[in-house]
Each structure stands twice: as structure tokens, then as C-alpha cells.
Design a protein around this motif. Structure first.
Motif, PDB file in Angstrom:
ATOM      1  N   GLN A 278       0.615   3.957  -3.209  1.00 43.59           N
ATOM      2  CA  GLN A 278       0.585   5.410  -2.940  1.00 43.59           C
ATOM      3  C   GLN A 278       1.655   6.180  -3.644  1.00 43.59           C
ATOM      4  O   GLN A 278       1.375   7.121  -4.373  1.00 43.59           O
TER       5      GLN A 278
ATOM      6  N   ALA B 153      -3.559   1.459  -2.875  1.00 41.69           N
ATOM      7  CA  ALA B 153      -2.999   2.287  -1.706  1.00 41.69           C
ATOM      8  C   ALA B 153      -3.995   2.503  -0.759  1.00 41.69           C
ATOM      9  O   ALA B 153      -3.556   2.756   0.552  1.00 41.69           O
ATOM     10  N   SER B 154      -5.142   2.539  -0.865  1.00 44.34           N
ATOM     11  CA  SER B 154      -6.359   2.983   0.075  1.00 44.34           C
ATOM     12  C   SER B 154      -7.197   2.115   0.757  1.00 44.34           C
ATOM     13  O   SER B 154      -8.161   2.449   1.665  1.00 44.34           O
TER      14      SER B 154
ATOM     15  N   GLN C  16       0.812  -1.208   0.095  1.00 40.74           N
ATOM     16  CA  GLN C  16       0.177   0.061  -0.023  1.00 40.74           C
ATOM     17  C   GLN C  16       0.908   1.244  -0.078  1.00 40.74           C
ATOM     18  O   GLN C  16       0.547   2.089  -0.612  1.00 40.74           O
ATOM     19  N   THR C  17       1.976   1.071   0.726  1.00 37.33           N
ATOM     20  CA  THR C  17       2.958   2.436   0.645  1.00 37.33           C
ATOM     21  C   THR C  17       3.345   2.621  -0.729  1.00 37.33           C
ATOM     22  O   THR C  17       3.514   3.860  -1.162  1.00 37.33           O
TER      23      THR C  17
END
Length: 298
Positions: free
Chosen positions: A113, A200-201, A109-110
């Protein structure tokens, strides 16, 4: 007085001829100095109309070349930006493939992003102060991520897009135009941002999402590569058009030069002939002015 009356007619004729020759010599010398046959169209006679047609044709072709060149630069920038997006998708696909446990999801996810922000930066590329993926809204960045968050991997969502659906085109003449623009809401681009945003979210992002995410990334990248292929074809068409028009311009300018330029070597020979004629005329006038009827009476 008798001498002047008797020689007046002949002297006048010689003088008029000398003045005409002198005018021709002056014109000749002006042509030698300028390298042109005439300083205006009137001096070109029947060739003037042809010259005007050629000059108009060159001006039109040059305007078309300039428009095509501007379009080509934008197409190349578009191709490059899409290539950057494709590279990011390749990297994210590798990251998704590398997810083996739940613990790996946080790192994914990091990374997603960061990649999403990188893609947005590429899609907000500017050229000469104009955003190239914004349609006609060239003064506004087309991608805004602040309020964008994909809810799932299946629903189309272009909430990030601030531009319109206008496709940029270049007019290459009175009867031809070529479309070359790509907008940031294109299907492949939307799929790419949807995948990135969800990765990412999503809360939570699960292992079960990985297969669908991978499939969406593959489809998005295929679409991006297809857009690149279209851009490449468009660039090739523009390059061919520019090459043909530049060849036409060069050929027309050569004809313009042939019509309007003076032949210096010929002018030098001609000037020499005029000078000889003038010397002869002046000598004849001098002889006439020295004649006296008294010389023949005694």
C-alpha cells in the motif's frame, strides 16, 4: 567683387569636397562609437540580404534549441521518475521473496500500500506546473488511486488513469519532430500498479498468489527499464541536436559580427586621413578668400 567672381567656382568646388569629407568623417566617428558599420540595413549595401538571412536562421535555430531544451528537461524528469518506480519494484520483489508464512502476508500488504502511493506520487510528478505522465491533460494529476482496486493479477486495468493517450513531442524544425512523452497508462506502468494494488488490497492475499505476483512484478520492471532506455536514447538525440544547433548559432553570429561590425583600427586611420583632407580644404579656402586681383596689377 572681381576677386569673388574670379574665385567663386574654385571655392565652391573646394567647399563641396570639404562638406563631403566632413560627412564621411562624421559617419566614421559614429561607426567608431557604435562599433557597427551602420545603424540600419540600408547602410550595409549588398551585405544586407546576407545579414538578414543569417539573423533569421539564428532566430529559428534558437527557437528550436529552446523547444529541445524544454523537451530534454521533461525527458530527464521522466527518466528519473521511472527510475524511482523501478527501485520500488525491486524493493517489493524482495519483500515478496521474503514471504515464507501466512503471517508475513499482512506485513506485505501494508508495505505494498505504501509503495503504491509512492509510485502514484512519482507518476504525478509536475514540471513547470505540468504533469509529465498525463498526455495532453497536463493540468490534471494522471494517477488517482481513490477508486482504483485491481481485481486480480491478470486483467488489464487502467482505472487509475485520468489522462489521455497523447504523446508529447518537440518540433525541432519545419520537417523534424521527436516524440518524448510517456503516459501513466503505459503497459509496464499499468502492470506495476496492478501488482501493487492487488498485493495491497486482495482479500484474502494467499501464499498461492506469490508466484504470479512475482512474475507480474518482473515483467513490469522489465518494461519500466525499457521505457527508461527509450528516454535515455531520446535525451541523447536531443542533446546532439542542441549541440549542433548551438554550433550553427555560434558560427552564424560570428558571420553576423563580421558583416556588421566596424574595423576600429581601420576607421582610426581613415578618420586621420579625412581630418588631413579637411585641414587642407579649409586652408585652401582661407587662401582663396585672401586673394585680391590688385596684388597682381602693380
Amino acid at each position: 567683387m572681381v576677386m569673388r567672381v574670379a574665385t567663386f567656382s574654385q571655392s565652391s568646388t573646394i567647399l563641396q569636397n570639404a562638406l563631403k569629407t566632413q560627412a564621411k568623417l562624421a559617419d566614421n566617428q559614429e561607426q567608431q562609437a557604435s562599433g557597427s558599420l551602420s545603424s540600419d540595413y540600408a547602410g550595409l549595401g549588398s551585405s544586407a540580404a546576407t545579414l538578414v538571412d543569417l539573423e533569421v536562421s539564428v532566430a529559428r535555430s534558437q527557437a528550436a534549441v529552446d523547444a529541445a531544451g524544454d523537451a530534454l528537461t521533461r525527458v530527464e524528469a521522466t527518466y528519473s521518475a521511472l527510475g524511482g518506480v523501478s527501485d520500488i519494484l525491486t524493493s517489493l520483489r524482495a519483500e515478496v521473496t521474503g514471504v515464507l508464512t501466512e503471517e508475513d502476508l499482512t506485513g506485505l500488504q501494508t508495505i505494498a500500500q505504501t509503495y503504491m502511493e509512492d509510485v502514484a506520487a512519482l507518476l504525478n510528478t509536475q514540471l513547470a506546473g505540468r504533469y509529465i505522465f498525463a498526455g495532453s491533460s497536463t493540468q490534471t494529476a494522471p494517477v488517482e488511486l481513490e477508486a482504483y482496486e485491481a481485481a486480480n493479477l491478470t486483467d488489464v486495468d487502467t482505472g487509475y488513469y485520468t489522462g489521455d493517450d497523447y504523446v508529447q513531442s518537440a518540433r525541432l524544425g519545419t520537417e523534424r519532430a521527436i516524440d518524448y512523452g510517456v503516459t501513466a497508462d503505459a503497459e509496464a506502468i499499468e502492470e506495476a500498479l496492478r501488482a501493487l494494488s492487488f498485493a495491497a488490497s486482495a482479500d484474502p492475499l494467499t501464499m498461492d498468489d506469490m508466484e504470479a505476483l512475482s512474475e507480474l512484478l518482473v515483467g513490469a520492471q522489465d518494461g519500466i527499464i525499457a521505457l527508461q532506455s527509450i528516454a535515455s536514447t531520446t535525451a541523447s538525440s536531443l542533446e546532439t541536436f542542441i549541440a549542433n544547433e548551438e554550433e550553427h548559432i555560434a558560427s552564424s553570429e560570428e558571420m553576423i559580427t563580421e558583416i556588421s561590425s566596424a574595423d576600429i583600427a581601420e576607421l582610426i586611420v581613415e578618420a586621420s586621413s579625412y581630418e588631413v583632407q579637411l585641414e587642407a580644404s579649409y586652408a585652401a579656402l582661407g587662401s582663396l578668400s585672401d586673394l585680391s586681383v590688385l596684388d597682381y596689377l602693380f
